[in-house]
Design an enzyme around this catalytic site. Structure first.
Site, PDB file in Angstrom:
ATOM      1  N   SER A 138       3.166   3.305   2.580  1.00  0.00           N
ATOM      2  CA  SER A 138       3.651   3.238   3.961  1.00  0.00           C
ATOM      3  C   SER A 138       3.395   4.535   4.731  1.00  0.00           C
ATOM      4  O   SER A 138       3.182   4.512   5.942  1.00  0.00           O
ATOM      5  CB  SER A 138       5.130   2.865   3.982  1.00  0.00           C
ATOM      6  OG  SER A 138       5.861   3.716   3.145  1.00  0.00           O
ATOM      7  N   ARG A 143      12.603   3.539   0.154  1.00  0.00           N
ATOM      8  CA  ARG A 143      11.297   3.569  -0.523  1.00  0.00           C
ATOM      9  C   ARG A 143      11.429   3.926  -2.005  1.00  0.00           C
ATOM     10  O   ARG A 143      12.288   4.707  -2.384  1.00  0.00           O
ATOM     11  CB  ARG A 143      10.371   4.592   0.135  1.00  0.00           C
ATOM     12  CG  ARG A 143      10.050   4.302   1.585  1.00  0.00           C
ATOM     13  CD  ARG A 143       9.106   5.348   2.151  1.00  0.00           C
ATOM     14  NE  ARG A 143       7.872   5.393   1.381  1.00  0.00           N
ATOM     15  CZ  ARG A 143       7.220   6.520   1.078  1.00  0.00           C
ATOM     16  NH1 ARG A 143       7.675   7.671   1.468  1.00  0.00           N
ATOM     17  NH2 ARG A 143       6.116   6.453   0.375  1.00  0.00           N
ATOM     18  N   HIS A 152       5.264  -8.340  -4.296  1.00  0.00           N
ATOM     19  CA  HIS A 152       3.958  -8.883  -3.916  1.00  0.00           C
ATOM     20  C   HIS A 152       3.826 -10.305  -4.462  1.00  0.00           C
ATOM     21  O   HIS A 152       3.575 -10.467  -5.659  1.00  0.00           O
ATOM     22  CB  HIS A 152       2.832  -8.049  -4.536  1.00  0.00           C
ATOM     23  CG  HIS A 152       2.753  -6.658  -4.026  1.00  0.00           C
ATOM     24  ND1 HIS A 152       1.994  -6.295  -2.954  1.00  0.00           N
ATOM     25  CD2 HIS A 152       3.361  -5.519  -4.448  1.00  0.00           C
ATOM     26  CE1 HIS A 152       2.111  -5.004  -2.736  1.00  0.00           C
ATOM     27  NE2 HIS A 152       2.943  -4.509  -3.618  1.00  0.00           N
ATOM     28  N   ARG A 204       6.151  -0.109  -7.383  1.00  0.00           N
ATOM     29  CA  ARG A 204       6.800   1.000  -6.640  1.00  0.00           C
ATOM     30  C   ARG A 204       7.527   0.428  -5.424  1.00  0.00           C
ATOM     31  O   ARG A 204       7.362   0.873  -4.283  1.00  0.00           O
ATOM     32  CB  ARG A 204       5.765   2.074  -6.245  1.00  0.00           C
ATOM     33  CG  ARG A 204       5.254   2.873  -7.448  1.00  0.00           C
ATOM     34  CD  ARG A 204       4.241   3.925  -7.065  1.00  0.00           C
ATOM     35  NE  ARG A 204       3.076   3.323  -6.455  1.00  0.00           N
ATOM     36  CZ  ARG A 204       2.757   3.437  -5.157  1.00  0.00           C
ATOM     37  NH1 ARG A 204       3.503   4.141  -4.345  1.00  0.00           N
ATOM     38  NH2 ARG A 204       1.689   2.852  -4.689  1.00  0.00           N
ATOM     39  N   GLU A 242       1.379 -12.224  -3.458  1.00  0.00           N
ATOM     40  CA  GLU A 242      -0.083 -12.441  -3.448  1.00  0.00           C
ATOM     41  C   GLU A 242      -0.743 -11.987  -4.737  1.00  0.00           C
ATOM     42  O   GLU A 242      -1.775 -12.525  -5.129  1.00  0.00           O
ATOM     43  CB  GLU A 242      -0.719 -11.778  -2.211  1.00  0.00           C
ATOM     44  CG  GLU A 242      -0.937 -10.269  -2.245  1.00  0.00           C
ATOM     45  CD  GLU A 242       0.323  -9.428  -2.108  1.00  0.00           C
ATOM     46  OE1 GLU A 242       1.423  -9.995  -1.956  1.00  0.00           O
ATOM     47  OE2 GLU A 242       0.217  -8.192  -2.168  1.00  0.00           O
ATOM     48  N   GLY A 265       0.864  -1.179   0.000  1.00  0.00           N
ATOM     49  CA  GLY A 265       0.000   0.000   0.000  1.00  0.00           C
ATOM     50  C   GLY A 265       0.895   1.221   0.000  1.00  0.00           C
ATOM     51  O   GLY A 265       1.898   1.255  -0.722  1.00  0.00           O
ATOM     52  N   CYS A 322       6.155  -5.458   0.525  1.00  0.00           N
ATOM     53  CA  CYS A 322       6.350  -4.120  -0.049  1.00  0.00           C
ATOM     54  C   CYS A 322       6.250  -3.022   1.026  1.00  0.00           C
ATOM     55  O   CYS A 322       7.156  -2.905   1.839  1.00  0.00           O
ATOM     56  CB  CYS A 322       5.377  -3.915  -1.199  1.00  0.00           C
ATOM     57  SG  CYS A 322       5.981  -2.687  -2.354  1.00  0.00           S
TER      58      CYS A 322
HETATM   59  N1  GLN Z   1       5.892   2.826  -2.647  1.00  0.00           N
HETATM   60  C1  GLN Z   1       5.106   2.380  -1.533  1.00  0.00           C
HETATM   61  C2  GLN Z   1       5.625   2.975  -0.229  1.00  0.00           C
HETATM   62  O1  GLN Z   1       6.599   3.596  -0.205  1.00  0.00           O
HETATM   63  C3  GLN Z   1       5.110   0.863  -1.444  1.00  0.00           C
HETATM   64  C4  GLN Z   1       4.394   0.291  -2.650  1.00  0.00           C
HETATM   65  C5  GLN Z   1       3.704  -1.008  -2.408  1.00  0.00           C
HETATM   66  O2  GLN Z   1       3.454  -1.415  -1.277  1.00  0.00           O
HETATM   67  N2  GLN Z   1       3.330  -1.649  -3.497  1.00  0.00           N
HETATM   68  O3  GLN Z   1       5.024   2.803   0.774  1.00  0.00           O
END
Ligand code: GLN
Length: 187
Positions: free
Chosen positions: A47, A104, A170, A135, A172, A45, A77
């Protein structure tokens, strides 16, 4: 019963993987939801957003940290970022559950997201599986008690410390249950 931190981000695919493995699941939205679960998933998600939502309850951070002393946690992630010791970003909380440092968005923006095949190197299991990097962070430092179980282009992308696991990708989203099974199953 495995809990999934469900404040923000993609948690429904994790439920499907847990179903596939025959585990009951429960959404975790506050520290009281940590009662009576045997493990926790911190999903992907954003962070920074997850940090804000966790901080709305005073004792949530403390509860997650104490939960981690007795029960396995899997972070994917953004979940890996939160589990790290440090990700060098004031907007993000680091639980320090796994002795790693992470950076990140280290692969670049959304357009640099990709799917790839990874090789798992863990105990006697040598197998390959598909993974989605969205990402994604990079693990920039690995502590001495941390086991790297997958690399991609020479960079660690899946780690284990004690009973905890974290991935920069990921599994999942590829309907891949292997990492969940290692974390919550018999390994
Ligand atoms: N770029 C998101 C972050 O810095 C992480 C991306 C992801 O969980 N798919 O939190």
């Amino acid at each position: 019963m495995i809990g999934i931190l469900a404040l923000q981000g993609n948690f429904s695919s994790h439920i499907q993987i847990l179903n596939k493995l025959g585990y009951d699941s429960k959404l975790v939205k506050s520290s009281k939801d940590l009662d009576n679960i045997d493990g926790l998933i911190i999903p992907g998600g954003e962070s920074t957003t997850m940090t804000k939502l966790i901080a709305r309850e005073d004792r949530f951070v403390k509860s997650i940290k104490s939960f981690s002393k007795k029960h396995p946690i899997l972070g994917t992630c953004a979940g890996l970022i939160l589990m790290s010791k440090n990700s060098f970003d004031d907007k993000v909380i680091n639980f320090g559950i796994i002795d790693i440092e992470s950076e990140r968005n280290a692969y670049g923006r959304q357009v640099h997201s990709f799917d790839t095949r990874l090789d798992l190197d863990y105990n006697s299991k040598n197998t390959s599986f598909m993974a989605s990097f969205i990402r994604a962070p990079k693990i920039s430092k690995v502590g001495k008690n941390v086991q790297v179980i997958c690399n991609h282009d020479g960079i660690p992308v899946a780690v284990k410390e004690g009973m905890h696991f974290a991935t920069t990708f990921h599994p999942e989203l590829q309907n891949e249950a292997l990492i969940h099974q290692l974390c919550f199953g018999d390994g």
